[in-house]
Scaffold this motif. Sequence first.
Motif, PDB file in Angstrom:
ATOM      1  N   ILE A   8     -11.151   5.729  -2.652  1.00  0.00           N
ATOM      2  CA  ILE A   8     -12.209   4.728  -2.751  1.00  0.00           C
ATOM      3  C   ILE A   8     -12.003   3.909  -4.018  1.00  0.00           C
ATOM      4  CG2 ILE A   8     -13.798   6.334  -3.923  1.00  0.00           C
ATOM      5  CD1 ILE A   8     -16.094   4.874  -2.398  1.00  0.00           C
ATOM      6  N   ASN A   9     -12.262   2.626  -3.928  1.00  0.00           N
ATOM      7  CA  ASN A   9     -12.113   1.739  -5.074  1.00  0.00           C
ATOM      8  C   ASN A   9     -13.071   0.575  -4.904  1.00  0.00           C
ATOM      9  OD1 ASN A   9     -11.186   0.619  -7.445  1.00  0.00           O
ATOM     10  ND2 ASN A   9      -9.050   0.476  -6.826  1.00  0.00           N
ATOM     11  N   ALA A  43      -0.679  -1.097  -4.585  1.00  0.00           N
ATOM     12  CA  ALA A  43      -1.298   0.217  -4.708  1.00  0.00           C
ATOM     13  C   ALA A  43      -0.772   0.901  -5.960  1.00  0.00           C
ATOM     14  CB  ALA A  43      -0.967   1.059  -3.475  1.00  0.00           C
ATOM     15  N   THR A  77      -6.729  -3.567  -4.152  1.00  0.00           N
ATOM     16  CA  THR A  77      -8.103  -3.817  -3.738  1.00  0.00           C
ATOM     17  C   THR A  77      -8.464  -5.289  -3.877  1.00  0.00           C
ATOM     18  OG1 THR A  77      -8.682  -1.586  -4.457  1.00  0.00           O
ATOM     19  CG2 THR A  77     -10.502  -3.081  -4.049  1.00  0.00           C
ATOM     20  N   ILE A 122      -7.893  -7.266  -0.634  1.00  0.00           N
ATOM     21  CA  ILE A 122      -8.959  -7.168   0.372  1.00  0.00           C
ATOM     22  C   ILE A 122     -10.155  -8.008  -0.058  1.00  0.00           C
ATOM     23  CG2 ILE A 122     -10.618  -5.575   1.418  1.00  0.00           C
ATOM     24  CD1 ILE A 122      -8.398  -3.513   1.553  1.00  0.00           C
ATOM     25  N   GLY A 172     -13.856   8.705  -0.005  1.00  0.00           N
ATOM     26  CA  GLY A 172     -12.653   8.186   0.624  1.00  0.00           C
ATOM     27  C   GLY A 172     -12.269   9.133   1.750  1.00  0.00           C
ATOM     28  N   GLY A 201     -10.914  -1.107   4.174  1.00  0.00           N
ATOM     29  CA  GLY A 201     -10.298   0.204   4.282  1.00  0.00           C
ATOM     30  C   GLY A 201     -10.658   0.862   5.605  1.00  0.00           C
ATOM     31  N   SER A 202      -9.850   1.819   6.012  1.00  0.00           N
ATOM     32  CA  SER A 202      -9.969   2.393   7.361  1.00  0.00           C
ATOM     33  C   SER A 202     -11.318   3.045   7.622  1.00  0.00           C
ATOM     34  CB  SER A 202      -8.846   3.402   7.595  1.00  0.00           C
ATOM     35  OG  SER A 202      -8.878   4.433   6.606  1.00  0.00           O
ATOM     36  N   GLY A 236       0.822  -1.198   0.000  1.00  0.00           N
ATOM     37  CA  GLY A 236       0.000   0.000   0.000  1.00  0.00           C
ATOM     38  C   GLY A 236       0.854   1.245   0.000  1.00  0.00           C
ATOM     39  N   VAL A 257     -13.372  -0.659  -1.137  1.00  0.00           N
ATOM     40  CA  VAL A 257     -12.354  -0.234  -0.191  1.00  0.00           C
ATOM     41  C   VAL A 257     -12.406   1.275  -0.074  1.00  0.00           C
ATOM     42  CG1 VAL A 257      -9.897  -0.194   0.330  1.00  0.00           C
ATOM     43  CG2 VAL A 257     -10.897  -2.206  -0.746  1.00  0.00           C
ATOM     44  N   CYS A 258     -12.578   1.739   1.139  1.00  0.00           N
ATOM     45  CA  CYS A 258     -12.654   3.169   1.407  1.00  0.00           C
ATOM     46  C   CYS A 258     -11.637   3.484   2.482  1.00  0.00           C
ATOM     47  CB  CYS A 258     -14.071   3.533   1.854  1.00  0.00           C
ATOM     48  SG  CYS A 258     -14.371   5.299   1.982  1.00  0.00           S
ATOM     49  N   GLY A 259     -10.471   3.929   2.056  1.00  0.00           N
ATOM     50  CA  GLY A 259      -9.409   4.323   2.971  1.00  0.00           C
ATOM     51  C   GLY A 259      -9.083   5.774   2.684  1.00  0.00           C
TER      52      GLY A 259
END
Length: 341
Positions: free
Chosen positions: A140-141, A85, A115, A118, A166, A274-275, A23, A135-137
Motif C-alpha cells: 500500500i502506498n 517501483a 505510485t 497512477i 495491501g 492497484g489490484s 513495477g 495504491v493498494c496492490g
Amino acid sequence: MGLSTPHGAGPSASTSLLAIDAGNSKTDVAVVAADGRVVGTARGGGFRPPQVGVEPAVDVLAEAVGRALGEAGLSSVGHVSACLANADLPVEERELATAVRRRGWSGSVDVRNDTFAILRAGLVEDAEPRGVAVVCGAGINCVGMLPDGRTARFPAIGKISGDWGGGGGLAQEALWHAARAEDGRGGPTALMTALPAHFGLPSMYALIEALHLGHIEPAHQHELTPVLFATAAEGDPIACLLVDRMAEEVVAMSTVALARLDLLEEAAPVLLGGSVLAARHPRLDDGVRARLAERAPKAVPRVVTERPVLGAALLGLDELGAPAAAHARVRAHYAPEGTST
C-alpha cells in the motif's frame, strides 16, 4: 487501443520523451513525440533493485527501452520520465536517476515512485493536476501532488514505516487469524477452512506446513487475498474486520495527504488504484467511500482504470511544458475500454 499513430513526419529526438512505468512484475515503456503521439512501445520484465541490484534492474529497463526506441526510429530522446517501483525514498529516486542517466537515453531524467504514475494517469484534469492517489496492490502506498510541484508522500516500505495491509499484508493477516482459529488461540472464522481449501488442502496445519517447506511458493500467497474478500462477502466476522481495517488504512493515508496539501476543503480527486482497490470489492469500496464522506466530504473518489505508463507520459509532458492538445492525444491513445468513478 485508442488512437493509432498517424503516418507523416517522424518524431524529433530532442523534443520526444521516454515514459517508463516499472513495477515489480513488469515494465511498460512508451516513446512519446512532442505532440502527444505514441511512436514506440515495449514491455519488459519486473524492476526489482532490492533483489538484484540497481544496475541489473536498470538492465531490464534497457532491454525494453531499446525496443521502444527502435520502433520509434530513435536512439535517444529529450527527456526521460520514469516511475519506478522500489523508489520509495528520495535518496533512492536520486540513485536510480543517476543510474538511468548513465545509460545515455537522455540528459534530462526525472525518476519518481511508481505510485505517481497512477496518480497522474487518474488526474483527468490535465490543465491543473492536483489530487491524491492510494495504491493498494501487493502493498500500500499514497502520494499527492499540486500544480506548483509540491507533493505529499509516505515512505511506504512496510511495517517499519507504519504500513498495514495491501494484498500481501491482507493474506498474512488472514493466515494469522485462520491458524489461531484452528489451534484454539483465536476465535472462530471461516478462513480456517477457506484458505487451505484454495490449495486443495484439508487444514490450516497442512497449509502452514506446505508454505514453510516451500511446497507452495511464497508468491502464491497473494491468491489468498480474493479468498479473504469472498469470505467477508459471506459475512464472516473476522474477514469483515480485516476488510474494514483495509478501508480504514486507505482513508487514513488519503486524508493525511489531503491535509498536507491543504486540499481538505477543495473538491480534490482521491484516486484508488492497484489490484485490490481496482477490483471494487463491495465492502471495501463502500467502506472507503463512506469513511471519506465523513472525514473529507469534498473529496471525489475515483477508481483508476488507466494504464500507469500513461501517467509517466503525462508527467513527462508536464515537465516539457507541452500544450493541452498533446496531453489529450496521449490520453486518448491509452483510453481504457470503460471508465469507473
